[in-house]
Design an enzyme around this catalytic site. Structure first.
Site, PDB file in Angstrom:
ATOM      1  N   ASP A   1       0.853  -1.178   0.000  1.00 50.66           N
ATOM      2  CA  ASP A   1       0.000   0.000   0.000  1.00 50.66           C
ATOM      3  C   ASP A   1       0.900   1.242   0.000  1.00 50.66           C
ATOM      4  OD1 ASP A   1      -1.725   2.104   0.478  1.00 50.66           O
ATOM      5  OD2 ASP A   1      -2.554   1.285   2.331  1.00 50.66           O
TER       6      ASP A   1
ATOM      7  N   GLU B   1      29.215   7.302   7.074  1.00 53.75           N
ATOM      8  CA  GLU B   1      29.072   5.879   7.390  1.00 53.75           C
ATOM      9  C   GLU B   1      29.367   5.024   6.168  1.00 53.75           C
ATOM     10  OE1 GLU B   1      25.715   4.368   9.661  1.00 53.75           O
ATOM     11  OE2 GLU B   1      25.097   6.433  10.008  1.00 53.75           O
TER      12      GLU B   1
ATOM     13  N   CYS C   1      25.271   8.185  12.601  1.00 55.03           N
ATOM     14  CA  CYS C   1      24.712   9.427  12.062  1.00 55.03           C
ATOM     15  C   CYS C   1      25.060  10.675  12.869  1.00 55.03           C
ATOM     16  CB  CYS C   1      23.195   9.306  11.955  1.00 55.03           C
ATOM     17  SG  CYS C   1      22.646   7.921  10.930  1.00 55.03           S
TER      18      CYS C   1
ATOM     19  N   THR D   1      13.707   3.498   3.140  1.00 49.37           N
ATOM     20  CA  THR D   1      14.224   4.726   3.754  1.00 49.37           C
ATOM     21  C   THR D   1      15.542   5.187   3.142  1.00 49.37           C
ATOM     22  OG1 THR D   1      15.510   3.601   5.494  1.00 49.37           O
ATOM     23  CG2 THR D   1      13.177   3.999   5.937  1.00 49.37           C
TER      24      THR D   1
ATOM     25  N   SER E   1      16.093  -0.212  17.552  1.00 50.18           N
ATOM     26  CA  SER E   1      16.682   1.053  17.124  1.00 50.18           C
ATOM     27  C   SER E   1      15.806   2.235  17.531  1.00 50.18           C
ATOM     28  CB  SER E   1      16.896   1.052  15.611  1.00 50.18           C
ATOM     29  OG  SER E   1      17.600   2.201  15.201  1.00 50.18           O
TER      30      SER E   1
ATOM     31  N   HIS F   1      17.544  14.364  14.285  1.00 49.41           N
ATOM     32  CA  HIS F   1      18.039  13.378  13.327  1.00 49.41           C
ATOM     33  C   HIS F   1      16.829  12.659  12.733  1.00 49.41           C
ATOM     34  CE1 HIS F   1      19.937  10.064  11.383  1.00 49.41           C
ATOM     35  NE2 HIS F   1      19.486   9.177  12.270  1.00 49.41           N
TER      36      HIS F   1
ATOM     37  N   LYS G   1       7.670  10.276  16.881  1.00 49.42           N
ATOM     38  CA  LYS G   1       7.784   9.655  18.208  1.00 49.42           C
ATOM     39  C   LYS G   1       8.666  10.506  19.120  1.00 49.42           C
ATOM     40  CE  LYS G   1       7.412   4.961  16.295  1.00 49.42           C
ATOM     41  NZ  LYS G   1       6.105   4.574  16.893  1.00 49.42           N
TER      42      LYS G   1
ATOM     43  N   ASN H   1      16.829   9.030   3.880  1.00 53.05           N
ATOM     44  CA  ASN H   1      17.825   9.110   4.941  1.00 53.05           C
ATOM     45  C   ASN H   1      19.209   9.398   4.366  1.00 53.05           C
ATOM     46  OD1 ASN H   1      19.263   8.853   7.310  1.00 53.05           O
ATOM     47  ND2 ASN H   1      18.816   6.691   7.622  1.00 53.05           N
TER      48      ASN H   1
ATOM     49  N   SER I   1      23.507   5.641  15.895  1.00 57.38           N
ATOM     50  CA  SER I   1      23.334   4.294  16.440  1.00 57.38           C
ATOM     51  C   SER I   1      24.633   3.807  17.054  1.00 57.38           C
ATOM     52  CB  SER I   1      22.880   3.336  15.342  1.00 57.38           C
ATOM     53  OG  SER I   1      21.580   3.667  14.900  1.00 57.38           O
TER      54      SER I   1
END
Length: 449
Positions: free
Chosen positions: A31, A83, A120, A163, A211, A244, A253, A328, A364
């Protein structure tokens, strides 16, 4: 005390575009709302076959130097955060300096060069290094060039595939900056975590649920640590709060947790008490599980209130507009968020001079860092130039079919050796390009007129 901060910024996006709801979702049998509403993404940027972290970083730096009228002798330090490095010894900064020396008469032989790694958060750490270098008086009047550059690619069919993104953010760190000055106060939250890592491999190993949990926990610790050396934060203190942004859904969140913390014991919490009650206090519960259940219930109610929604739309949502279109960028993501917010302010005709940002960086492994920034007098001119360049790049990207996306992904997969010539989907123009390998396996670059 002389202010130190970001004097100018330039963004370089990968030249290819993958439409997530229109191209990726149908090929995955998904979807489209899973990407646009769930993740909060519309598209991803990808590098063409002649692009990589060096070309994107060098092209961003070149455009910044041209816009600012800089020569190599004006830059005393070049730090690259990534990274996506392809060499365990030679830093990407030396490659980028070599590229720039193809188009300038001067050399960067005097400049200190390095490469930063902490997932990051390394882009912000590189800014911190430049800040400290200037504050220590070692810069001899020169500025530092900080470049965050990444190809944030995942293995095919990995849950994180949607992402993905690729691009670079170049920033000039100087005394008496024109864009934002950095606060002396910083807050950290750090722990030994295994949420996202690349143990001698190109594509990451990710525990997605873990994560998110680690991201939120470290951000909370960093905010509390920041408040221990600065003033208590309040939801009305900041014009914008760039986080970030691995994907905008995660920022939703983090923003909710941050807002809950900042309104605690304030008149805002008092006003909301009639609607959703007061925040649960851990000391009022004998059982931790009971407290966590009460907290979740409160948070569910909080995110539906008009007060929170208005705050989020005004303070956080403007930081996400660029990321929604590029995905990202790992080390560059929080710096895209800052740029996005300031670009929005320009578009809305808002005067931000003297107002503050609260910047939440994360890497991370894991570490979060929070600091404040104060917008300077000439911020608008600097952002207008950056925004015009970025808008042109975004509009000019080549739209990939799914088959072309698969091919491009293979081109940048180090484990795959492709047969035949590698097709270029765009035509390089006034930019640095990758042109093959040298005798020792080094990568070679040239400037295309």
């Amino acid at each position: 005390m002389t202010e130190v901060g970001i004097d100018a910024i330039e963004i370089r996006t990968g030249k290819l575009r993958l439409d997530l709801p229109g191209t990726f979702a149908p090929a995955q049998g998904e979807d489209p709302g899973k990407y646009t509403k769930g993740l909060g993404l519309n598209a991803s940027s990808f590098p063409d076959s002649y692009e990589d972290i060096v070309t994107m970083g060098a092209n961003a730096a070149h455009r910044l130097m041209e816009r600012e009228g800089l020569e190599p002798e004006d830059v005393g330090r070049i730090d690259v955060a990534t990274e996506s490095s392809f060499d365990n010894s030679k830093p990407v900064s030396t490659y980028i300096a070599g590229c720039l020396e193809q188009v300038y008469e001067g050399k960067f032989s005097h400049a200190n060069k390095g490469e930063r790694k902490f997932a990051c958060v390394a882009g912000t750490q590189s800014i911190d290094d430049a800040y400290n270098w200037i504050r220590a008086g070692r810069n001899r009047g020169r500025s530092a060039l900080v470049i965050a550059t990444d190809t944030a690619l995942y293995a095919r069919d990995d849950p994180g595939e949607a992402t993905q993104g690729a691009g670079a953010v170049a920033m000039l760190i100087s005394e008496d900056p024109d864009l934002v000055s950095l606060s002396t106060e910083q807050g950290y939250g750090s722990a030994d975590e295994t949420d996202f890592l690349k143990p001698n491999q190109q594509f990451p190993a990710v525990d997605g649920k873990r994560s998110v949990q680690v991201y939120l926990a470290r951000m909370r610790e960093a905010l509390q640590d920041f408040e221990s050396v600065a003033d208590r934060t309040h939801s009305d203190d900041f014009a914008y709060i760039p986080f970030h942004t691995p994907f905008p859904g995660m920022v939703r969140k983090a923003a909710l947790f941050g807002y809950r913390h900042m309104i605690r014991d304030t008149s805002i919490e008092d006003d909301l008490a009639e609607e959703i009650g007061r925040q649960p206090r851990e000391e009022a519960f004998e059982d931790e599980e009971e407290y966590e259940d009460a907290l979740r219930e409160y948070m569910d109610g909080l995110k539906e209130t008009d007060a929170y929604r208005e705050w989020y739309d005004r303070i956080v949502e403007p930081t996400l507009t660029i990321s929604r279109e590029v995905g990202n960028w790992y080390t560059g993501s929080v710096h895209l968020a800052r740029a996005s917010a300031l670009r929005t302010a320009v578009e809305e005709g808002r005067d931000l001079t003297g107002e503050r940002l609260l910047v939440g960086s994360y890497g991370s492994g894991a570490q979060a860092e929070i600091h404040a920034e104060t917008v300077q007098d000439d911020w608008r001119e600097k952002i207008e130039g950056m925004a015009a360049s970025l808008d042109e790049q975004l509009a000019g990207r080549y739209d990939l079919s799914y088959e072309e996306y698969e091919r491009v992904h293979d081109v940048h997969n180090h484990a795959i050796e492709l047969d035949g010539d590698i097709e270029e989907l765009t035509v390089p123009d006034e930019e640095f390009v990758f042109e093959g390998w040298g005798r020792m396996g080094e990568r070679k670059y040239r400037f295309v007129e």
